[in-house]
Design a protein around this motif. Structure first.
Motif, PDB file in Angstrom:
ATOM      1  N   PHE A 166    -114.416  84.402 111.423  1.00 12.61           N
ATOM      2  CA  PHE A 166    -115.693  83.865 111.874  1.00 12.61           C
ATOM      3  C   PHE A 166    -116.778  84.527 111.050  1.00 12.61           C
ATOM      4  O   PHE A 166    -116.846  85.753 110.971  1.00 12.61           O
ATOM      5  N   ARG A 167    -117.603  83.718 110.413  1.00 14.71           N
ATOM      6  CA  ARG A 167    -118.642  84.207 109.501  1.00 14.71           C
ATOM      7  C   ARG A 167    -118.047  85.166 108.456  1.00 14.71           C
ATOM      8  O   ARG A 167    -118.648  86.177 108.112  1.00 14.71           O
ATOM      9  N   GLY A 168    -116.861  84.834 107.984  1.00 18.16           N
ATOM     10  CA  GLY A 168    -116.201  85.592 106.930  1.00 18.16           C
ATOM     11  C   GLY A 168    -115.462  86.838 107.376  1.00 18.16           C
ATOM     12  O   GLY A 168    -114.803  87.482 106.573  1.00 18.16           O
ATOM     13  N   GLU A 169    -115.547  87.190 108.660  1.00 20.97           N
ATOM     14  CA  GLU A 169    -114.906  88.402 109.175  1.00 20.97           C
ATOM     15  C   GLU A 169    -113.735  88.049 110.090  1.00 20.97           C
ATOM     16  O   GLU A 169    -113.825  87.096 110.864  1.00 20.97           O
ATOM     17  N   PRO A 170    -112.644  88.831 110.043  1.00 23.83           N
ATOM     18  CA  PRO A 170    -111.527  88.581 110.961  1.00 23.83           C
ATOM     19  C   PRO A 170    -111.989  88.676 112.417  1.00 23.83           C
ATOM     20  O   PRO A 170    -112.849  89.489 112.753  1.00 23.83           O
ATOM     21  N   SER A 171    -111.420  87.828 113.254  1.00 24.62           N
ATOM     22  CA  SER A 171    -111.741  87.816 114.679  1.00 24.62           C
ATOM     23  C   SER A 171    -110.462  87.577 115.470  1.00 24.62           C
ATOM     24  O   SER A 171    -109.593  86.822 115.038  1.00 24.62           O
ATOM     25  N   GLU A 172    -110.375  88.201 116.604  1.00 28.86           N
ATOM     26  CA  GLU A 172    -109.210  88.055 117.486  1.00 28.86           C
ATOM     27  C   GLU A 172    -109.509  87.075 118.619  1.00 28.86           C
ATOM     28  O   GLU A 172    -109.031  87.242 119.747  1.00 28.86           O
ATOM     29  N   ALA A 173    -110.284  86.045 118.334  1.00 23.78           N
ATOM     30  CA  ALA A 173    -110.639  85.054 119.352  1.00 23.78           C
ATOM     31  C   ALA A 173    -109.379  84.427 119.936  1.00 23.78           C
ATOM     32  O   ALA A 173    -108.410  84.154 119.222  1.00 23.78           O
ATOM     33  N   ARG A 174    -109.426  84.228 121.240  1.00 17.56           N
ATOM     34  CA  ARG A 174    -108.336  83.566 121.962  1.00 17.56           C
ATOM     35  C   ARG A 174    -108.925  82.396 122.740  1.00 17.56           C
ATOM     36  O   ARG A 174    -110.003  82.518 123.316  1.00 17.56           O
ATOM     37  N   ILE A 175    -108.198  81.271 122.748  1.00 21.41           N
ATOM     38  CA  ILE A 175    -108.683  80.071 123.419  1.00 21.41           C
ATOM     39  C   ILE A 175    -107.549  79.390 124.183  1.00 21.41           C
ATOM     40  O   ILE A 175    -106.377  79.522 123.832  1.00 21.41           O
ATOM     41  N   ARG A 176    -107.931  78.662 125.213  1.00 22.15           N
ATOM     42  CA  ARG A 176    -107.044  77.749 125.939  1.00 22.15           C
ATOM     43  C   ARG A 176    -107.450  76.348 125.485  1.00 22.15           C
ATOM     44  O   ARG A 176    -108.645  76.055 125.367  1.00 22.15           O
ATOM     45  N   VAL A 177    -106.461  75.479 125.240  1.00 23.71           N
ATOM     46  CA  VAL A 177    -106.737  74.156 124.686  1.00 23.71           C
ATOM     47  C   VAL A 177    -105.990  73.080 125.469  1.00 23.71           C
ATOM     48  O   VAL A 177    -104.856  73.288 125.896  1.00 23.71           O
ATOM     49  N   ALA A 178    -106.639  71.933 125.629  1.00 23.76           N
ATOM     50  CA  ALA A 178    -106.006  70.732 126.174  1.00 23.76           C
ATOM     51  C   ALA A 178    -106.326  69.571 125.241  1.00 23.76           C
ATOM     52  O   ALA A 178    -107.463  69.417 124.801  1.00 23.76           O
ATOM     53  N   LEU A 179    -105.308  68.767 124.937  1.00 21.37           N
ATOM     54  CA  LEU A 179    -105.465  67.627 124.032  1.00 21.37           C
ATOM     55  C   LEU A 179    -104.978  66.345 124.700  1.00 21.37           C
ATOM     56  O   LEU A 179    -103.930  66.333 125.347  1.00 21.37           O
ATOM     57  N   ALA A 180    -105.743  65.275 124.528  1.00 21.85           N
ATOM     58  CA  ALA A 180    -105.362  63.936 124.979  1.00 21.85           C
ATOM     59  C   ALA A 180    -105.894  62.944 123.953  1.00 21.85           C
ATOM     60  O   ALA A 180    -106.630  63.322 123.034  1.00 21.85           O
ATOM     61  N   GLN A 181    -105.545  61.686 124.139  1.00 26.51           N
ATOM     62  CA  GLN A 181    -105.973  60.650 123.211  1.00 26.51           C
ATOM     63  C   GLN A 181    -106.629  59.525 123.990  1.00 26.51           C
ATOM     64  O   GLN A 181    -106.146  59.135 125.055  1.00 26.51           O
ATOM     65  N   SER A 182    -107.716  58.976 123.448  1.00 25.60           N
ATOM     66  CA  SER A 182    -108.364  57.790 123.999  1.00 25.60           C
ATOM     67  C   SER A 182    -108.635  56.848 122.833  1.00 25.60           C
ATOM     68  O   SER A 182    -109.539  57.096 122.034  1.00 25.60           O
ATOM     69  N   GLY A 183    -107.831  55.818 122.714  1.00 21.90           N
ATOM     70  CA  GLY A 183    -107.950  54.915 121.566  1.00 21.90           C
ATOM     71  C   GLY A 183    -107.718  55.695 120.285  1.00 21.90           C
ATOM     72  O   GLY A 183    -106.751  56.427 120.166  1.00 21.90           O
ATOM     73  N   GLY A 184    -108.639  55.565 119.342  1.00 20.36           N
ATOM     74  CA  GLY A 184    -108.497  56.259 118.069  1.00 20.36           C
ATOM     75  C   GLY A 184    -109.066  57.665 118.044  1.00 20.36           C
ATOM     76  O   GLY A 184    -109.089  58.304 117.001  1.00 20.36           O
ATOM     77  N   ILE A 185    -109.525  58.165 119.205  1.00 16.09           N
ATOM     78  CA  ILE A 185    -110.162  59.491 119.253  1.00 16.09           C
ATOM     79  C   ILE A 185    -109.341  60.458 120.103  1.00 16.09           C
ATOM     80  O   ILE A 185    -109.000  60.155 121.244  1.00 16.09           O
TER      81      ILE A 185
END
Length: 184
Positions: A47-66
């Motif tokens: 992030f901004r050129g520096e290493p980061s240990e960011a952690r995230i939770r993610v959910a993915l779905a589809q609606s038409g082409g998006i």
């Protein structure tokens, strides 16, 4: 074809409570099923050129082409996601373009004056799973992401789209590992 790198393929929303957001999308909007990963690996994340240990939770779905991506930051490590929430915002944070020609797309982005804000590799960290987010200084509020979709990540995205076709509302929340095993 419109768009810098072709069609917009994803809308990415940063949320404070992923479970609540998924319920809204499935129950109110009728989009699903959502595939959730509770701790998404961000390999080689900077992030901004520096290493980061960011952690995230993610959910993915589809609606038409998006594709709809919901992201919940899990820690205070530096990232565009956490920065977005700390600024008091929640909701649409980025649009994403997908490419199999990542290096060429990066040269095009540089030629247009886009500046990298954060970057890394998603999923397994394979060299064909790169992503980059550009700063939003040209249009404050909505960032541009460029996501490489060769290999396993592309197969995963196609499986999410296939699951949405004819979805009848059953099992609105699913474990992303069920698709990742088949995407390898």
């Amino acid at each position: 074809m419109s768009g810098l790198f072709g069609p917009i393929r994803q809308n990415g929303y940063v949320v404070r409570d992923l479970r609540r957001a998924v319920r809204h999308w499935t129950e109110v909007i009728g989009v699903g099923p959502f595939f959730v990963i509770d701790d998404q690996p961000l390999n080689g994340f900077r992030f901004r050129g520096e290493p980061s240990e960011a952690r995230i939770r993610v959910a993915l779905a589809q609606s038409g082409g998006i594709q709809i991506e919901l992201i919940e930051p899990l820690n205070d490590a530096q990232s565009a996601f956490g920065e977005f929430l700390r600024s008091g915002r929640e909701g649409l944070q980025h649009i994403a373009f997908w490419t199999d020609e990542f290096d060429a797309a990066m040269r095009e982005a540089a030629g247009r004056g886009l500046t990298v804000l954060q970057e890394g590799c998603s999923g397994s960290g394979a060299p064909d799973e790169r992503f980059v987010y550009f700063t939003a200084e040209h249009h404050p509020g909505t960032m541009i992401e460029l996501s490489e979709t060769r290999g396993a990540k592309g197969r995963l995205f196609r499986a999410i789209a296939a699951a949405a076709e004819g979805w009848d509302g059953a099992e609105p929340v699913r474990d992303m590992r069920s698709l990742l095993d088949g995407a390898s």
